[in-house]
Write a protein that holds these residues in place. Structure first.
Motif, short mmCIF file in Angstrom:
data_model
loop_
_atom_site.label_atom_id
_atom_site.label_comp_id
_atom_site.label_asym_id
_atom_site.label_seq_id
_atom_site.Cartn_x
_atom_site.Cartn_y
_atom_site.Cartn_z
N ALA A 1 0.86 -1.18 0.00
CA ALA A 1 0.00 0.00 0.00
C ALA A 1 0.90 1.24 0.00
O ALA A 1 2.05 1.17 0.43
CB ALA A 1 -0.88 -0.02 1.24
N ASP A 2 0.37 2.37 -0.49
CA ASP A 2 1.14 3.62 -0.49
C ASP A 2 1.63 3.94 0.91
O ASP A 2 0.85 3.91 1.86
CB ASP A 2 0.24 4.77 -0.96
N GLY A 3 2.92 4.24 1.04
CA GLY A 3 3.44 4.65 2.34
C GLY A 3 3.62 3.49 3.32
O GLY A 3 3.88 3.71 4.50
N SER A 4 3.46 2.28 2.83
CA SER A 4 3.58 1.12 3.71
C SER A 4 5.01 0.97 4.24
O SER A 4 5.98 1.23 3.53
CB SER A 4 3.20 -0.14 2.92
N LEU A 5 5.12 0.56 5.49
CA LEU A 5 6.43 0.21 6.03
C LEU A 5 6.82 -1.17 5.48
O LEU A 5 5.94 -2.00 5.23
CB LEU A 5 6.36 0.15 7.55
N LYS B 1 1.61 4.90 10.56
CA LYS B 1 1.43 4.27 9.24
C LYS B 1 0.39 3.16 9.38
O LYS B 1 0.32 2.49 10.41
CB LYS B 1 2.74 3.66 8.75
N ARG B 2 -0.39 2.99 8.30
CA ARG B 2 -1.48 2.02 8.39
C ARG B 2 -1.03 0.60 8.08
O ARG B 2 -1.62 -0.37 8.54
CB ARG B 2 -2.59 2.43 7.41
N ASP B 3 0.01 0.47 7.26
CA ASP B 3 0.39 -0.86 6.78
C ASP B 3 1.86 -1.17 7.03
O ASP B 3 2.72 -0.31 6.90
CB ASP B 3 0.15 -0.96 5.26
N LEU B 4 2.10 -2.42 7.35
CA LEU B 4 3.46 -2.94 7.46
C LEU B 4 3.50 -4.26 6.70
O LEU B 4 2.66 -5.13 6.92
CB LEU B 4 3.81 -3.19 8.93
#
Ligand SMILES: C[S@@+](CC[C@H](N)C(=O)[O-])C[C@H]1O[C@@H](n2cnc3c(N)ncnc32)[C@H](O)[C@@H]1O
Length: 160
Positions: A68-72, A100-103
């Protein structure tokens, strides 16, 4: 936070899949702020036939698409940094609280992970210096994710 495991190669039905699934289920149930996507399978007949560099680039491209965009991004690699379970739990807690929403946690295939992914990764961790097959790595990281959420929540599963 949503945590995804990205793994190259199919895990056939059998004891490895069952054990990884058992820890992933426990992990998903243990942490209210932690969700889970199952590992993505990206190996194709073409990628199996390609040479190692081409295959790694293709696998990296598929991982980039899945991010996802900006995912770690955390990579698992035997040349990565060694953390004990408590330090891994602290890292997970810090990433979870980063806003951040996703890793995505990525496990490579037979040839490892593409260097372009290393350049973009937020952390590269090892699970010991020895090289494990990806099937076992899924079990090891699934168990450590579960252990980490029990450490973060003070659950007695982990006894230091
Ligand atoms: C069979 S290994 C690939 C080894 C490959 N020759 C390399 O140089 O990376 C498959 C994947 O399992 C993971 N892996 C294997 N051993 C590991 C270890 N000790 N620590 C962390 N990840 C490991 C890595 O993600 C690796 O890409």
């Amino acid at each position: 936070m949503r945590i995804g495991l990205f793994a190259v190669g199919r895990l056939k039905a059998g004891p490895e899949k069952d054990l990884a699934g058992r820890y992933l289920d426990r992990f998903a149930k243990a942490g209210p702020a932690v969700g889970l996507e199952l590992a993505r399978v990206v190996e194709t007949a073409e990628s199996r036939a390609a040479n190692a560099e081409t295959r790694k680039r293709e696998e990296a491209g598929q991982l980039e698409k899945a991010l996802a965009d900006g995912s770690l991004l955390v990579l698992l690699d035997e040349r990565g940094k060694a953390l004990d379970s408590e330090a891994f739990a602290r890292l997970l807690g810090t990433l979870r609280d980063s806003g951040k929403r996703d890793l995505m946690i990525a496990i490579g295939g037979a040839d490892g992970l593409d260097p372009a992914l290393h350049a973009r990764a937020d952390a590269v961790l090892n699970l010991g210096k020895m090289t494990w097959p990806h099937q076992l790595v899924r079990i090891l990281i699934a168990e450590q994710l579960y252990r980490a959420v029990t450490i973060l929540s003070g659950h007695p599963y982990h006894r230091a």
